[in-house]
Design an enzyme around this catalytic site. Structure first.
Site, short mmCIF file in Angstrom:
data_model
loop_
_atom_site.label_atom_id
_atom_site.label_comp_id
_atom_site.label_asym_id
_atom_site.label_seq_id
_atom_site.Cartn_x
_atom_site.Cartn_y
_atom_site.Cartn_z
N LYS A 197 23.23 29.78 -2.18
CA LYS A 197 24.55 29.26 -2.52
C LYS A 197 24.73 29.32 -4.01
CE LYS A 197 28.49 27.40 -1.62
NZ LYS A 197 29.06 28.54 -2.37
N LYS A 206 19.95 22.64 -9.21
CA LYS A 206 21.23 21.94 -9.10
C LYS A 206 21.54 21.66 -7.64
CE LYS A 206 24.60 24.10 -11.21
NZ LYS A 206 25.86 24.74 -11.64
N LYS A 236 23.13 33.56 -7.10
CA LYS A 236 24.27 33.78 -8.03
C LYS A 236 24.58 35.26 -8.04
CE LYS A 236 26.76 31.23 -10.86
NZ LYS A 236 27.01 29.78 -10.86
N ASP A 255 33.06 31.40 -10.19
CA ASP A 255 32.45 31.00 -11.46
C ASP A 255 33.42 31.56 -12.51
OD1 ASP A 255 29.63 29.85 -12.47
OD2 ASP A 255 30.16 31.46 -13.82
N SER A 295 31.50 22.53 -2.59
CA SER A 295 31.36 23.75 -1.79
C SER A 295 30.54 23.44 -0.54
CB SER A 295 30.63 24.85 -2.59
OG SER A 295 31.52 25.52 -3.44
N1 GLU Z 1 29.75 28.41 -10.01
C1 GLU Z 1 29.62 27.03 -9.71
C2 GLU Z 1 28.31 26.50 -10.27
O1 GLU Z 1 27.89 26.94 -11.32
C3 GLU Z 1 29.85 26.69 -8.25
C4 GLU Z 1 29.02 27.44 -7.25
C5 GLU Z 1 29.42 27.20 -5.81
O2 GLU Z 1 30.36 26.46 -5.53
O3 GLU Z 1 28.77 27.78 -4.95
O4 GLU Z 1 27.67 25.63 -9.75
#
Ligand code: GLU
Length: 446
Positions: free
Chosen positions: A90, A114, A126, A166, A378
């Site tokens: 994710k 995270k 990512k 992102d 999310s």
């Molecule tokens: N890009 C966001 C982050 O850095 C959200 C990623 C997501 O919702 O999967 O955590």
């Protein structure tokens, strides 16, 4: 870094040459893990660190598309599926010209911890592309997103890998990608992407979540010193989704947000940022922060170049991009008496800046804890998709607030337990790591 970690660290640097941001993200974590490794010899035995630092899968692909002038354009697409011990990969997709493997790996690496901190069953990944959306027409954006998804669709799925937005990827881009995924697969797999529109599987609060979560975290962190955002002067950098909704929530809690920025420069608005005007300029017109100043009147000034960190404030929320706040900026903030710094972006503070904040004893929250509200929501979107349900704004926001408070308290307690009271970096890294490490070991050598 403690001696028991340097060998593993050196190996990781040697195996991943030229990826400065990835090295920096790994180092930040390794610098804090010494006591955990000593207390848990099974982690060393099972080479857990080495395994977590090696992505499970890395996909790099060509993204061909045609621009409005009929010229063929080629970009490079990435998806790094870093760790799925806790759940499907994710993490967001970033479209920005600076994107290369080292950026995607740093982001993916941070995402593992995270996501672990959110308490939700999501692994870390990512992706993105070195595509520059600036100045591109809507048609060009759509063709790019379709081409990008044509390859990415082979690798993702609601139980496998669930991308989101992102930098450079918002609701519009998610829409074009979701459409193409649906067309290719002939499946309405709502849970394959998050950040979707509200009428086609999106979740209320997802848009606001990163900024709101950041401010909820900051407020709770201030409370440990008997303080609150009410009446505080706040500097926020950036003017994208995170900055905008951090501004909204901070204002709601009585804070005075006086700055915003983009790559052309920054704005100081003595009267406080007029969020409706900023949204109009940035979201609807896709303009620059200088356009905000032209319409705002005498309270606001635009400074070309530079950064917001020289402006005297009580709280600093870097919400733009990695390494935007360096040692000099940290020194300026400290000289001006800053009380708290919390990261809305991923790794916005350089190692020098982090050290300066930690030494001075001001409150400092690393992004993997303080900006986790986006990915957490999310996760809530995935839950709604899985149960074909949609929750109210209030219910979802309460869930987000609860998750942010839990992350805060977990970081605080873990830091204390490991002998670094008040050090949220230590708390976030250790708490995030232990959960992943235990899951990796439990699932055997795979
Ligand atoms: N890009 C966001 C982050 O850095 C959200 C990623 C997501 O919702 O999967 O955590």
């Amino acid at each position: 870094m403690e001696a028991n970690l340097t060998q593993a660290y050196d190996q990781i640097i040697a195996r991943n040459p030229g990826e400065a941001e990835f090295h920096q993200a790994v180092r930040e974590v390794f610098d804090t893990l010494g006591p955990v490794m000593s207390r848990n010899p099974q982690y060393t035995e099972a080479a857990v660190l080495e395994r977590i630092c090696e992505p499970e899968r890395q996909i790099i692909f060509r993204v061909p598309w045609m621009d409005d002038a009929g010229r063929v354009q080629i970009n490079r697409g990435f998806r790094v599926e870093f760790n799925s011990a806790l759940g499907p990969y994710k993490g967001g997709l970033r479209f920005h010209p600076s994107v290369y493997l080292g950026i995607i790996k740093f982001l993916g690496f941070e995402q593992i911890f995270k996501n672990s901190l959110t308490g939700l069953p999501i692994g870390g990944g990512k992706g993105g592309a070195d595509f520059d959306p600036h100045g591109r027409s809507d048609g060009e954006i759509m063709r790019f997103c379709q081409s990008f998804m044509t390859e990415l669709a082979n690798h993702i799925g609601p139980q496998t890998d669930v991308p989101a937005g992102d930098i450079g990827v918002g609701g519009r881009e998610i829409g074009y990608m979701f459409g193409q995924y649906r067309r290719i697969t002939n499946r309405y797999d709502a849970g394959v992407l998050t950040g979707k529109g509200l009428t086609w599987g999106g979740s209320l609060v997802r848009t606001e979540a990163t900024g709101y979560g950041l401010v909820i975290f900051t407020e709770r962190m201030l409370r440990t010193r008997g303080l609150s955002l009410d009446g505080m002067r706040i500097a926020i950098s950036g003017s994208g989704n995170v900055a905008m909704y951090a501004t909204e929530k901070a204002q709601e809690l009585g804070g005075k947000v006086i700055t915003c920025s983009d790559s052309s420069g920054y704005v100081v608005d003595k009267a406080g940022i007029d969020l409706e005007l900023l949204k109009q300029v940035k979201e609807l017109e896709r303009g620059r922060v200088s356009d905000y100043v032209m319409r705002r009147g005498p309270s606001a000034t635009f400074v070309p170049g530079g950064s917001v960190w020289g402006v005297p404030v009580d709280v600093a929320l870097p919400c733009a991009t990695q390494n935007e706040l360096d040692g000099d900026a940290a020194a300026a903030l400290l000289t001006n008496g800053v009380t708290a710094v919390a990261e809305g972006a991923n790794m916005p503070c350089t190692p020098d800046a982090v050290t300066a904040f930690q030494k001075s004893g001001v409150l400092y929250a690393p992004g993997k804890a303080s900006n986790a509200g986006g990915v957490a929501t999310s996760g809530l979107e995935m839950q709604q998709n899985a149960s074909r349900d949609s929750w109210s704004f209030e219910y979802t926001e309460n869930k987000l607030a609860e998750i942010m408070k839990n992350i805060h308290d977990t970081c605080e307690q873990t830091a204390e337990e490991y002998g670094h009271p008040g050090d949220y970096m230590v708390g976030a890294n250790i708490a995030g790591f232990i959960k992943v490490a235990d899951a990796v070991i439990a699932q055997g050598l795979i």
